[in-house]
Design a protein around this motif. Sequence first.
Motif, PDB file in Angstrom:
ATOM      1  N   PHE A 301       0.806  -1.203   0.197  1.00  0.00           N
ATOM      2  CA  PHE A 301      -0.136  -0.176   0.108  1.00  0.00           C
ATOM      3  C   PHE A 301       0.829   1.321  -0.053  1.00  0.00           C
ATOM      4  O   PHE A 301       1.826   1.326   0.693  1.00  0.00           O
ATOM      5  CB  PHE A 301      -0.863   0.007   1.213  1.00  0.00           C
ATOM      6  N   ARG A 302       0.586   2.157  -0.890  1.00  0.00           N
ATOM      7  CA  ARG A 302       1.391   3.465  -1.111  1.00  0.00           C
ATOM      8  C   ARG A 302       0.803   4.336  -1.721  1.00  0.00           C
ATOM      9  O   ARG A 302      -0.533   4.250  -2.210  1.00  0.00           O
ATOM     10  CB  ARG A 302       2.705   3.006  -1.742  1.00  0.00           C
ATOM     11  N   THR A 303       0.955   5.664  -1.657  1.00  0.00           N
ATOM     12  CA  THR A 303       0.499   6.951  -2.146  1.00  0.00           C
ATOM     13  C   THR A 303       0.414   6.964  -3.511  1.00  0.00           C
ATOM     14  O   THR A 303       1.703   7.334  -4.117  1.00  0.00           O
ATOM     15  CB  THR A 303       0.747   8.032  -1.469  1.00  0.00           C
ATOM     16  N   ARG A 304      -0.326   6.383  -4.304  1.00  0.00           N
ATOM     17  CA  ARG A 304      -0.333   6.558  -5.851  1.00  0.00           C
ATOM     18  C   ARG A 304      -1.811   6.195  -6.521  1.00  0.00           C
ATOM     19  O   ARG A 304      -2.703   5.949  -5.547  1.00  0.00           O
ATOM     20  CB  ARG A 304       0.459   5.330  -6.495  1.00  0.00           C
ATOM     21  N   VAL A 305      -2.030   6.457  -7.471  1.00  0.00           N
ATOM     22  CA  VAL A 305      -3.441   6.592  -8.302  1.00  0.00           C
ATOM     23  C   VAL A 305      -3.538   5.231  -8.644  1.00  0.00           C
ATOM     24  O   VAL A 305      -3.021   4.656  -9.577  1.00  0.00           O
ATOM     25  CB  VAL A 305      -3.579   7.826  -9.075  1.00  0.00           C
ATOM     26  N   VAL A 306      -4.545   4.215  -8.471  1.00  0.00           N
ATOM     27  CA  VAL A 306      -4.959   3.201  -8.733  1.00  0.00           C
ATOM     28  C   VAL A 306      -6.327   3.175  -9.506  1.00  0.00           C
ATOM     29  O   VAL A 306      -7.278   4.017  -8.813  1.00  0.00           O
ATOM     30  CB  VAL A 306      -5.047   2.200  -7.403  1.00  0.00           C
ATOM     31  N   THR A 307      -6.643   2.747 -10.548  1.00  0.00           N
ATOM     32  CA  THR A 307      -7.661   2.662 -11.239  1.00  0.00           C
ATOM     33  C   THR A 307      -8.750   1.641 -10.961  1.00  0.00           C
ATOM     34  O   THR A 307      -9.820   1.767 -11.287  1.00  0.00           O
ATOM     35  CB  THR A 307      -7.283   2.647 -12.758  1.00  0.00           C
ATOM     36  N   ARG A 308      -8.273   0.706 -10.156  1.00  0.00           N
ATOM     37  CA  ARG A 308      -9.067  -0.359  -9.682  1.00  0.00           C
ATOM     38  C   ARG A 308      -9.172  -0.586  -8.265  1.00  0.00           C
ATOM     39  O   ARG A 308      -7.864  -0.595  -7.691  1.00  0.00           O
ATOM     40  CB  ARG A 308      -8.956  -1.620 -10.495  1.00  0.00           C
ATOM     41  N   GLY A 309     -10.289  -0.825  -7.684  1.00  0.00           N
ATOM     42  CA  GLY A 309     -10.340  -1.366  -6.275  1.00  0.00           C
ATOM     43  C   GLY A 309     -10.343   0.056  -5.364  1.00  0.00           C
ATOM     44  O   GLY A 309     -10.661  -0.221  -4.100  1.00  0.00           O
ATOM     45  N   VAL A 310      -9.908   1.314  -5.778  1.00  0.00           N
ATOM     46  CA  VAL A 310      -9.824   2.297  -4.623  1.00  0.00           C
ATOM     47  C   VAL A 310     -10.357   3.534  -5.577  1.00  0.00           C
ATOM     48  O   VAL A 310     -10.458   3.777  -6.729  1.00  0.00           O
ATOM     49  CB  VAL A 310      -8.260   2.783  -4.511  1.00  0.00           C
ATOM     50  N   ASP A 311     -10.787   4.622  -4.577  1.00  0.00           N
ATOM     51  CA  ASP A 311     -11.176   6.057  -5.097  1.00  0.00           C
ATOM     52  C   ASP A 311     -10.407   6.951  -4.760  1.00  0.00           C
ATOM     53  O   ASP A 311      -9.793   6.661  -3.347  1.00  0.00           O
ATOM     54  CB  ASP A 311     -12.577   6.137  -4.537  1.00  0.00           C
ATOM     55  N   VAL A 312      -9.710   7.731  -5.463  1.00  0.00           N
ATOM     56  CA  VAL A 312      -8.619   8.810  -4.898  1.00  0.00           C
ATOM     57  C   VAL A 312      -9.619  10.013  -4.456  1.00  0.00           C
ATOM     58  O   VAL A 312     -10.411  10.578  -5.264  1.00  0.00           O
ATOM     59  CB  VAL A 312      -7.805   9.044  -5.981  1.00  0.00           C
ATOM     60  N   CYS A 313      -9.340  10.456  -3.341  1.00  0.00           N
ATOM     61  CA  CYS A 313     -10.080  11.750  -3.038  1.00  0.00           C
ATOM     62  C   CYS A 313      -9.010  12.771  -2.043  1.00  0.00           C
ATOM     63  O   CYS A 313      -8.314  12.156  -1.516  1.00  0.00           O
ATOM     64  CB  CYS A 313     -11.215  11.245  -1.866  1.00  0.00           C
ATOM     65  N   LEU A 314      -9.471  14.061  -2.456  1.00  0.00           N
ATOM     66  CA  LEU A 314      -8.489  14.916  -1.644  1.00  0.00           C
ATOM     67  C   LEU A 314      -9.555  15.722  -0.973  1.00  0.00           C
ATOM     68  O   LEU A 314     -10.500  15.978  -1.442  1.00  0.00           O
ATOM     69  CB  LEU A 314      -7.712  15.831  -2.518  1.00  0.00           C
ATOM     70  N   ASP A 315      -9.398  15.550   0.608  1.00  0.00           N
ATOM     71  CA  ASP A 315     -10.305  16.426   1.305  1.00  0.00           C
ATOM     72  C   ASP A 315      -9.767  17.678   2.162  1.00  0.00           C
ATOM     73  O   ASP A 315      -8.529  17.877   2.411  1.00  0.00           O
ATOM     74  CB  ASP A 315     -10.649  15.384   2.470  1.00  0.00           C
TER      75      ASP A 315
END
Length: 530
Positions: A301-315
Amino acid sequence: MVAVANINELLDGHVTLDVECLDRVYLNAYVPNLQVSGQVVTFLCERLGAKVPSPALFNKLGTAFRQAVQAFADDNAIPVIRFAKDARKADVMRPYLTAARHPGVVAIGVAQEFQSVFTGHDRHADRPGPPRYAFTKADRRVSVFYFYIWDDDFGPGFIKVCTYFPYPAKVWVNGHEWAKRQAHKAGVAFTELANGFASCEDPDGLQAICDRLGPGDIWAFFERWMAVIPTPLRHTDRAAGYWWELSMRQVEVSRTLVFDAPRRARAFFESLVTDNVGIGRPSEVRIIFGRNIYKNTKGTFRTRVVTRGVDVCLDVNYRDSRIKEYLKEGRALRIETVVNSPDDLGVKRRLTHLDELQAKARAANARLLAVQKAGQDCAISTPLFERVALPSIQDGQRVPAFRFGDPRVMALAGALCVLVHTVVGFTNRSLCAQVKSLLDGPYTSTQTTYDLRRLRLKGLIRRLHGTNRYLLTPEGVRVAAFYTKLHHRLLEPLLDADKPPAPIELRRALRVIDHAIDDYITHARIRPAA
């Protein structure tokens, strides 16, 4: 070298649709004349004709309301669903709303929830004589009815009414669903993108439709359906001044930018995440995995953009409200200001102030995007650098310099890069706390006041009228980002480029340069004696 995506190029050259619209709107409904004990007594005595304002009347009124709801459901063949504990109400009701073909109440949900209701007690229970009741508000677990509605203007929505006095209620509608139906009626062709728009033949016409939605439309929805569903207050009560008013509980104001290809959207977030980690605001970037991650969880698990299985969100969190930025269906950028308390934006709570709230939320969305764009190409001109980094005279006053490399100045620049500061502004107190955490040393409110004066006279911040809150100017955004990036991302890595974690290719190249310089020194015969 791998090409680095640039946010400005992606936004300026690959956005096919840019729409601002109210999204989810969740309102409180309350009866203004039934909010204090004296008003309760007046209602029970004058409206109901009770000689003694007893809390026993609440049960009588609640029973009559529940019976009216059951009769309404039976007469109209409306299903009544009792929600299980922890059930997702939207999921339970989705099939009924999806199957709706005509406007009407499609289902009624029943739940037990905590509500702020009146309770009564005898003030003189320890004395002889007739009871004298006093009424106070308390949170009690009582039954509530959810009337799920399919509306010709808004599509799906609901009105929730409490069965206990003074009958607090909630209203939920969706601005995007309203805009879709108005676009259909106006003949504006579009394709849907989940809760939004993917494309439109007339973007300006669509934006004009979204701009029309206001408090009058939402109030009309409420009035239309309160005339249909059973209510514990009668028309005669309304004529006497006992009826619900609406106030804003949660309002989402969104901006959606649709890219011409999914890869553009992924590139945007790759650049966004990279740009926000390590320059004073790493905690503002989150990857949401949809499951808990523990020490013994298998996988990397690392800080990167993954296109499957996760959503990327900036809060960006501010008081009770927040701004969230994420990808929608992998191809659109959605920025949403979620206002959980209108006070956070200096707006009053009543529905009539919705237009003001929406204007301020749209401005916050725009500032977030502007800050992100400015942070990408933040190199500053020589005159601006000299004005900031050297002492200067501004408005007839001598202003000390913000010298690059000074620990206090660098901590101040890093603090100003925090997104919550750049989007919603900051105060002396909040800036002081952030600088202190980055400086890892003493930093007082007096020093903050001194720095705020320097920043203001240098033209890097401006004070919001009538408040103690400040906003960065466009030049301030660029200077803060330039100072922070130049120090943390260029100079520090270059000074440590001869050892790990610097890339092996760079370390090898530096060794070649070192050997070449040694050869020059040897041939020049100026090497110092051993």
